[in-house]
Design an enzyme around this catalytic site. Structure first.
Site, PDB file in Angstrom:
ATOM      1  N   ASP A  83       0.872  -1.170   0.000  1.00 47.08           N
ATOM      2  CA  ASP A  83       0.000   0.000   0.000  1.00 47.08           C
ATOM      3  C   ASP A  83       0.915   1.228   0.000  1.00 47.08           C
ATOM      4  OD1 ASP A  83      -2.170   1.657   0.090  1.00 47.08           O
ATOM      5  OD2 ASP A  83      -2.993   0.893   1.965  1.00 47.08           O
ATOM      6  N   ASP A 118      -3.633   7.208  -3.664  1.00 46.95           N
ATOM      7  CA  ASP A 118      -5.029   7.626  -3.811  1.00 46.95           C
ATOM      8  C   ASP A 118      -5.487   8.348  -2.550  1.00 46.95           C
ATOM      9  OD1 ASP A 118      -4.702   4.691  -2.897  1.00 46.95           O
ATOM     10  OD2 ASP A 118      -6.679   5.212  -2.121  1.00 46.95           O
ATOM     11  N   ALA A 184     -11.578   3.232   0.789  1.00 45.05           N
ATOM     12  CA  ALA A 184     -12.302   4.059   1.768  1.00 45.05           C
ATOM     13  C   ALA A 184     -13.562   3.400   2.320  1.00 45.05           C
ATOM     14  CB  ALA A 184     -12.632   5.429   1.165  1.00 45.05           C
ATOM     15  N   CYS A 267     -13.627 -23.069  19.146  1.00 48.45           N
ATOM     16  CA  CYS A 267     -12.837 -23.194  17.920  1.00 48.45           C
ATOM     17  C   CYS A 267     -11.906 -24.388  18.095  1.00 48.45           C
ATOM     18  CB  CYS A 267     -12.043 -21.904  17.719  1.00 48.45           C
ATOM     19  SG  CYS A 267     -10.777 -21.992  16.459  1.00 48.45           S
ATOM     20  N   CYS A 269      -8.932 -24.707  16.181  1.00 44.52           N
ATOM     21  CA  CYS A 269      -7.641 -24.433  15.554  1.00 44.52           C
ATOM     22  C   CYS A 269      -6.536 -24.906  16.506  1.00 44.52           C
ATOM     23  CB  CYS A 269      -7.510 -22.948  15.209  1.00 44.52           C
ATOM     24  SG  CYS A 269      -6.991 -21.897  16.576  1.00 44.52           S
ATOM     25  N   CYS A 272      -6.537 -23.029  19.903  1.00 43.33           N
ATOM     26  CA  CYS A 272      -7.680 -23.296  20.784  1.00 43.33           C
ATOM     27  C   CYS A 272      -7.748 -24.767  21.208  1.00 43.33           C
ATOM     28  CB  CYS A 272      -8.977 -22.865  20.110  1.00 43.33           C
ATOM     29  SG  CYS A 272      -8.982 -21.120  19.700  1.00 43.33           S
TER      30      CYS A 272
END
Ligand code: GUN
Ligand code: ZN
Length: 560
Positions: A83, A118, A184, A267, A269, A272
């Protein structure tokens, strides 16, 4: 940049995106790497999540580091997007670098996809301000396109004004950017203003080229991924996984929780599974572990969405997800206003039945499309379900096969085949196609085949629509007038199609404009001689612009 579609549903797509010889599959998540303090390094991400694309900030790098090559600096050989510092611009009002400088800097450090400077105009500012910012953004975009030969983001601005978003999309389309981020939207996301985001995304999609990926800039919460993909977004970036972790927040696909308020870790994963909630809370590595969990959840949601696109159940999936937040539900309702745009791109034939999940299912563009197509059928509409009044003959045919239970003891007989053929290929087709034919039943006793001398067509079990053999295609070709149900191959592709190879998009020269993706079509040569038959993989608007990929998956192996 190469972008090639592999599967579609709604405006969503699974596609192959190649940049500089490196390929990824979209929809995809780009974790944001903070060069000052990477909670999880790109290398770790690659190992844990097979991360193949990341995004970082060129302005931060420019200010704080001396970099020769971004891939070496980050120790990452995947795709690196940067960015420009626009976000800092939005936060602090100004920054001490020009558009030219930041673009040239990104060229110098060898990023794969660069972003120009931008101006992310805040939501609901006055129109003059939004227009003035946008004019500067477009000017900078033009300048950047000249300064950079390699891949470049062309961010669409225009604040909350849809006419400005349209104008920006049309103007930016002219400069042939490689990826089109929609900018935005972060303040709208923070306010849960999902309905406005829906309007903005659909407005941009309507005027942006379909053959370029769209990135929803700054959208990192899994809550919004599925609806955003349905609306045609291909890329997401997540700073959320780390920002939320630092704030003790635990992401779930249905919202964000504070770790201190939770009693369980809902969860499975690795984090977890390994830690109890007490251990996690008191771990010295809590922030990193939370960030890992947050990324797992985000990637998992992307995988579920890809699977849903693959099996064409994305609308069903999104309708389950919008229950997670009322604003998402209202966002979904906005889709109705864009129905005529969406239904031309939404596949009309799907691998998964349409589920009725509630009254908002009626808003799906396919419902309107199906009602329109019912005009092809002259049989009485003597049967109904929650969405349609339709002839009994179409009880097992997509999309009317919504509620299968109500039809379970009903069997099709031969007289129904005409109705299905009319519905699929147009009024009057059935009668002519069925002349001197016999219907045969499969071992299970259901009507499945139409025979002349040889097999002509098979009624597919999953959606009770026909697929054609080469003999059946010949018969249909004689019945239907040009250009109905045809896709024309260019001269050079004819020998390949005749051999049974797929018709590639770049060799499709014209087609029936009323076709929809995944319909069964006839492939013809430039003289309207039949050379193949199979499944149309793209919609007409996509055939128009995609240089890569398959246009018609050919199912004929016999020389016609
Ligand atoms: N990150 C989040 N939103 C934006 C945006 O509008 N522009 C740029 N360049 N970066 C962003
Ligand atoms: Zn977890």
């Amino acid at each position: 940049m190469i972008f090639e579609l592999r599967a579609k549903d709604g405006l969503g797509r699974v596609a192959k995106l190649s940049i500089d010889g490196k390929s990824i599959e979209t929809p995809s998540l780009m974790p944001v790497i903070n060069p000052n303090l990477p909670l999880i390094t790109p290398k770790e991400m690659k190992k844990l999540f097979k991360t193949d694309i990341i995004i970082t900030n060129a302005y931060v790098l420019y200010r704080s580091f001396n970099i020769k090559d971004i891939h070496k600096f980050l120790d990452f050989d995947g795709i690196v997007v940067t960015d420009s510092g626009s976000f800092q611009l939005m936060q602090y009002g100004e920054i001490d670098i020009t558009n030219k400088e930041i673009v040239e800097y990104q060229n110098k450090i060898n990023v794969d996809v660069a972003t120009f400077l931008d101006i992310p105009t805040k939501p609901y500012v006055n129109y003059e301000k939004a227009k003035k910012d946008l004019d500067i953004t477009i000017e900078r975009g033009e300048e950047a396109r000249i300064l950079r030969e390699k891949e470049l983001n062309g961010t669409i601005q225009g604040s909350t004004y849809l006419d400005l978003r349209k104008y920006a999309s049309l103007r930016m389309s002219k400069y042939d950017f490689d990826i089109y981020p929609i900018g935005a939207v972060v303040p709208l996301l923070m306010n849960y203003d999902f309905p406005k985001i829906t309007e903005i995304v659909l407005t941009c999609k309507k005027y942006l080229p379909l053959n370029k990926p769209v990135h929803l800039f700054g959208a990192g919460h899994p809550l919004i991924f599925s609806i955003a993909v349905l609306l045609g977004c291909d890329l997401f970036d997540s700073a959320a996984y780390a920002l939320y972790a630092k704030d003790n927040r635990y992401l779930t696909p249905s919202g964000t929780k504070n770790l201190n308020d939770m009693k369980y870790l809902p969860c499975s994963c690795p984090v977890c599974s390994e830690y109890t909630i007490e251990e996690l809370r008191s771990s010295e590595e809590k922030t990193k572990l939370l960030a890992m969990h947050n990324l797992y959840v985000s990637y998992e949601e992307i995988k579920k969405i890809k699977e849903a696109v693959h099996e064409n159940s994305l609308w069903n999936f999104v309708e389950s997800r919008i229950r997670n937040h009322p604003r998402l539900y209202y966002a979904y309702k906005k889709i109705k206003e864009y129905s005529d745009f969406i239904r031309k791109l939404d596949p009309f034939i799907k691998n998964t039945p349409l589920f009725y999940t509630g009254e908002e299912t009626e808003l799906r563009p396919i419902v309107k499309e199906a009602k329109e197509r019912l005009k092809r059928v002259s049989a009485k509409k003597d049967t109904k379900n929650s969405l349609f009044n339709y002839p009994k003959a179409l009880s097992f045919t997509f999309p009317f096969n919504v509620e299968m239970e109500s039809n379970l003891d009903f069997d099709l007989n031969e007289e129904y085949l005409e109705v299905i053929l009319d519905f699929q290929f147009g009024k009057g087709t059935g009668k002519r196609f069925l002349k001197n034919t016999t219907a045969k039943r499969s071992k299970t006793g259901r009507i499945r085949y139409i025979y002349g001398k040889d097999l002509l067509a098979t009624l597919r079990a999953r959606d009770n629509l026909f697929t054609l053999t080469s003999k059946g295609a010949k018969r249909l070709h004689r019945i239907l007038r040009y250009p109905k149900y045809r896709v024309m191959a260019s001269e050079e592709a004819v020998p390949f199609v005749r051999e049974g190879k797929d018709l590639l998009s770049k060799f499709a020269v014209s087609w029936d404009p009323e076709l929809r993706a995944y319909e069964e079509v006839l492939i013809i040569d430039p003289d309207d001689t039949l050379i193949g038959t199979g499944t149309l993989m793209l919609s007409p608007a996509e055939l128009e612009c995609f240089e890569r990929g398959v246009a018609v998956k050919n199912r004929t192996t016999i020389n016609l």
